[in-house]
Design an enzyme around this catalytic site. Sequence first.
Site, PDB file in Angstrom:
ATOM      1  N   LYS A 151     -21.227 -12.485 -12.307  1.00 36.97           N
ATOM      2  CA  LYS A 151     -21.618 -11.091 -12.057  1.00 36.97           C
ATOM      3  C   LYS A 151     -21.419 -10.275 -13.329  1.00 36.97           C
ATOM      4  O   LYS A 151     -20.335 -10.285 -13.918  1.00 36.97           O
ATOM      5  CB  LYS A 151     -20.734 -10.486 -10.955  1.00 36.97           C
ATOM      6  CG  LYS A 151     -21.007 -11.064  -9.587  1.00 36.97           C
ATOM      7  CD  LYS A 151     -20.012 -10.551  -8.589  1.00 36.97           C
ATOM      8  CE  LYS A 151     -20.355  -9.160  -8.102  1.00 36.97           C
ATOM      9  NZ  LYS A 151     -19.395  -8.732  -7.034  1.00 36.97           N
TER      10      LYS A 151
HETATM   11  C1  E4P Z   1     -20.031  -7.182  -4.332  1.00 41.13           C
HETATM   12  O1  E4P Z   1     -19.326  -8.174  -4.476  1.00 41.13           O
HETATM   13  C2  E4P Z   1     -19.541  -5.834  -4.647  1.00 41.13           C
HETATM   14  O2  E4P Z   1     -18.687  -5.881  -5.747  1.00 41.13           O
HETATM   15  C3  E4P Z   1     -18.840  -5.240  -3.468  1.00 41.13           C
HETATM   16  O3  E4P Z   1     -19.623  -5.416  -2.307  1.00 41.13           O
HETATM   17  C4  E4P Z   1     -18.516  -3.767  -3.678  1.00 41.13           C
HETATM   18  O4  E4P Z   1     -17.966  -3.288  -2.497  1.00 41.13           O
HETATM   19  P1  E4P Z   1     -17.205  -1.889  -2.382  1.00 41.13           P
HETATM   20  O5  E4P Z   1     -18.213  -0.802  -2.482  1.00 41.13           O
HETATM   21  O6  E4P Z   1     -16.561  -1.944  -1.039  1.00 41.13           O
HETATM   22  O7  E4P Z   1     -16.196  -1.837  -3.492  1.00 41.13           O
END
Ligand code: E4P
Length: 221
Positions: free
Chosen positions: A87
């Site tokens: 990522k």
């Molecule tokens: C995906 O892995 C994203 O980093 C994650 O869904 C972000 O979620 P949040 O908005 O609860 O931090």
Amino acid sequence: MEFFIDTADTEAIRALCSFLPVDGVTTNPTIITKSGKAPEQVFAELCEVLTEDQKIIAQVIATDYDGILAEAEKIAAIRGGKNIVVKIPVTRAGLRAIPAVKAKGISVLATGIYSPDQAFWAAKAGADYLAPYVNRMCNYGDGVGQVVELVHTLAQYGMEAKVCAASFKNVDQVHRLLAAGVPAVTVAPDVIAAMIDHPGTALAVEEFTSNWEKAYGRTTL
Ligand code: E4P
């Protein structure tokens, strides 16, 4: 379509994978810190709890181009490059790094996406997946609608990047994107549980068992 679990809680992953055909796990730096474990331990446990066919999707911490490249290779090595996706946030350095990481044969998920326009550029840079933060986008407008629009934009141009919608806070958000044909989602265990455990179903099953027992004096066929 692909359905990922958005957590680093390996016990929750083990429990969900015991009865659901999930396609892998996504984490981010915050999710890993919440596990209370060292990142090395989390990655080792993820490799142990997931099958080789399930993807592990993990994020770089570095924010500069060279650092992102170095960490992408480190993440890819966690599992010998197979079914591991790196990522990379869609900053300027991140957008520059995406094609370079791809050129090393590493799969990329562009993350931290708050708008379809950022997602468009990440797709053009060659990302395999695009992760719009649905709930966070909802703070600024119609997050769900914008993600649906993004799916259509990519299809219109024949772009190969897959939307992996993320940051869900309720079942309705997931439901609306699944109904719109989003190709991938990543959902936290509590929201997955809310998708499955409907109180009406539990009551219906209790009623079937109780009626059967009253009539036949047993709770088996
Ligand atoms: C995906 O892995 C994203 O980093 C994650 O869904 C972000 O979620 P949040 O908005 O609860 O931090």
